[in-house]
Design a protein around this motif. Structure first.
Motif, PDB file in Angstrom:
ATOM      1  N   GLU A 120     -11.207   6.453  -0.267  1.00 35.27           N
ATOM      2  CA  GLU A 120     -11.704   7.435  -1.190  1.00 35.27           C
ATOM      3  C   GLU A 120     -12.726   6.839  -1.705  1.00 35.27           C
ATOM      4  N   LYS A 163     -13.799  10.794   1.714  1.00 39.31           N
ATOM      5  CA  LYS A 163     -11.611  10.816   2.128  1.00 39.31           C
ATOM      6  C   LYS A 163     -12.901  10.255   3.533  1.00 39.31           C
ATOM      7  N   VAL A 210       1.991   7.855   2.583  1.00 38.08           N
ATOM      8  CA  VAL A 210       2.030   9.633   1.887  1.00 38.08           C
ATOM      9  C   VAL A 210       3.521  10.029   2.779  1.00 38.08           C
ATOM     10  N   PRO A 232      -3.969  12.414  -1.130  1.00 38.26           N
ATOM     11  CA  PRO A 232      -3.112  10.505  -1.538  1.00 38.26           C
ATOM     12  C   PRO A 232      -2.155  10.206  -2.495  1.00 38.26           C
ATOM     13  N   SER A 238       0.929   8.893  -7.563  1.00 40.97           N
ATOM     14  CA  SER A 238       0.810   7.031  -8.127  1.00 40.97           C
ATOM     15  C   SER A 238       0.876   6.486  -7.264  1.00 40.97           C
ATOM     16  N   THR A 255     -11.305   3.658  -3.176  1.00 43.21           N
ATOM     17  CA  THR A 255      -9.309   3.994  -3.802  1.00 43.21           C
ATOM     18  C   THR A 255      -9.049   3.974  -2.257  1.00 43.21           C
ATOM     19  N   ILE A 279       0.678  -0.969   0.055  1.00 40.03           N
ATOM     20  CA  ILE A 279       0.522   0.185  -0.012  1.00 40.03           C
ATOM     21  C   ILE A 279       0.697   0.806  -0.324  1.00 40.03           C
ATOM     22  N   THR A 289      -1.686   4.654  -5.815  1.00 40.36           N
ATOM     23  CA  THR A 289      -2.878   3.831  -5.491  1.00 40.36           C
ATOM     24  C   THR A 289      -3.553   2.201  -5.879  1.00 40.36           C
ATOM     25  N   ARG A 290      -4.298   2.567  -5.086  1.00 38.31           N
ATOM     26  CA  ARG A 290      -4.696   0.465  -4.904  1.00 38.31           C
ATOM     27  C   ARG A 290      -6.027   0.314  -4.602  1.00 38.31           C
ATOM     28  N   LYS A 291      -6.780  -0.384  -6.105  1.00 37.15           N
ATOM     29  CA  LYS A 291      -8.221  -0.496  -5.869  1.00 37.15           C
ATOM     30  C   LYS A 291      -8.529  -1.819  -4.956  1.00 37.15           C
ATOM     31  N   TYR A 335      -5.319   3.785   0.163  1.00 41.04           N
ATOM     32  CA  TYR A 335      -3.779   4.348   1.060  1.00 41.04           C
ATOM     33  C   TYR A 335      -3.448   4.604   2.048  1.00 41.04           C
TER      34      TYR A 335
END
Length: 402
Positions: free
Chosen positions: A385, A390, A317, A339, A342, A370, A314, A344-346, A372
């Motif tokens: 998100e 959020k 930030v 976020p 680049s 989404t 993951i 980020t994961r689904k 993170y």
């Protein structure tokens, strides 16, 4: 003890007469009084009600108490008119074992705390099961059992009496038919050339005797016909009462469904509460478990990088200069979280989740969000998100997609 020989002989004669009539009917050698079509339909409906009530009763007992030994024990207590002792449910027994195990492992350890939480829920499930069994037995099984042991026994008794009355009626009809045939034969005009004068007197005497026999048979037939009609009316009234039995059983069935609905709703709510509790403090348990585990063997960074497989992680930030680390302080303001550019994961949501406060994000099963992570954040929580929304989300409710 009074012993009436005449009554005994009379009862034996009646029994023998009914047996003869029944046997001749089965062999097709005697006529049988048929009941009207409406009466036959009532009989068929009553038999159908009795058969299905027995099956539903037995299977409901199996549903409420799968243990056959326990069912036999409860049956014996009921027959002896004694109170059935209270029995611990499987859920309550499991709760007891979990609580004892937690005390042995240490109620302060992650495993012990989880055992205590799950044990409390199992105890509540066991109590709900006990209430459901009691309600179903009282509102559903008892009326069915009362019908089979009360109303149906009365109906069966009156039907047996009606069967005996019908056999007596058919036997009287057969005797009357034979008496009339003998009377007609005795009253026939004799042949003067082949009959001696002495036989004329015997023929006249026999004719008079058969006439008396016919009158007696007709009187008995009228009496048995009256008794048969009276018993048929009594039996008909009882059979028509099956309709009110269906109405009563329908009401009991609604109460059974309501009890079952409440039971499963309680179980669902208890499990939802348990799942939320485990999701809230499971991160602390995992962190404690990792801190108490023995350290891994150290190796040069180059070797470790070469031997360990690449696992998707993951994104984290980075800490922004001038912005307080709100996650470490335990307070998260979603508006202050940005976020990563680049990586980020689904994730797919597995279960519904209700947000406990404004820092959490409510989830719906099967939706895509989404996710993170943030520095110093609990490893069992992520930032989720969904559009402009959020908030923190528990990892146990997500399926991370690569």
């Amino acid at each position: 003890m009074d012993f009436n020989v005449k009554k005994l002989a009379s009862d034996a004669g009646v029994f023998f007469s009914r047996a003869m009539q029944f046997t001749e009917e089965k062999l097709g050698q005697a006529e049988k009084t048929e009941l009207d079509a409406h009466f036959e339909n009532l009989l068929a409906r009553a038999d159908c009600t009795k058969n299905w009530t027995e099956k539903i009763l037995r299977q409901t007992e199996v549903l409420l108490q799968p243990n056959p030994s326990a069912r036999v024990e409860e049956f014996l207590y009921e027959k002896l008119d004694r109170k059935v002792p209270s029995r611990v449910t499987n859920g309550e027994l499991l709760a007891q074992y979990m609580t004892e195990a937690a005390n042995d492992f240490g109620p302060g350890t992650p495993y012990g705390k989880t055992l205590i939480k799950v044990g409390e829920t199992q105890r509540r499930l066991g109590a709900a099961e006990r209430d459901f069994i009691h309600s179903a037995s009282l509102n559903f099984l008892t009326p069915l059992r009362n019908f089979l042991e009360g109303d149906w026994r009365t109906i069966s008794k009156e039907r047996r009496i009606l069967q005996n009355r019908r056999l007596d009626l058919d036997a009287c009809k057969a005797r009357l038919k034979k008496a009339k045939a003998a009377e007609a034969k005795a009253a026939a005009v004799p042949d003067f050339q082949e009959t001696r004068p002495r036989n004329y007197v015997l023929s006249a005497s026999a004719s008079a005797l058969w006439s008396d026999e016919v009158e007696k048979a007709e009187q008995e037939l009228r009496l048995t016909q009256t008794e048969f009609d009276r018993q048929a009316e009594v039996t008909r009234l009882l059979l028509e009462g099956i309709s009110s039995t269906h109405v009563n059983h329908l009401r009991c069935l609604h109460e059974f469904v309501e009890s079952q609905t409440n039971y499963y709703a309680q179980c669902y709510q208890y499990m939802l509460d348990l799942q939320k509790q485990l999701g809230r403090f499971s991160g602390t348990f995992v962190g404690n478990a990792e801190s108490t585990s023995p350290p891994a063997a150290t190796s040069p960074p180059a070797v470790a990088a070469a031997t360990l497989p690449a696992v998707p992680t993951i994104p984290v930030v980075p800490t922004i200069v001038g912005v307080p680390n709100t996650v470490a302080e335990g307070v998260l303001n979603p508006n202050e979280v940005k976020p990563p550019a680049s990586g980020t994961r689904k994730a797919r949501v597995l279960y519904d989740y209700e947000a406990a406060d404004s820092t959490e994000l409510a989830l719906l099963a099967d939706e895509m969000i989404t996710v993170y992570s943030l520095p110093g954040m609990d490893p069992d929580w992520l930032i989720g998100e969904r559009g402009n929304q959020k908030g923190k989300v528990p990892v146990t409710y997500l399926e991370l997609l690569s």
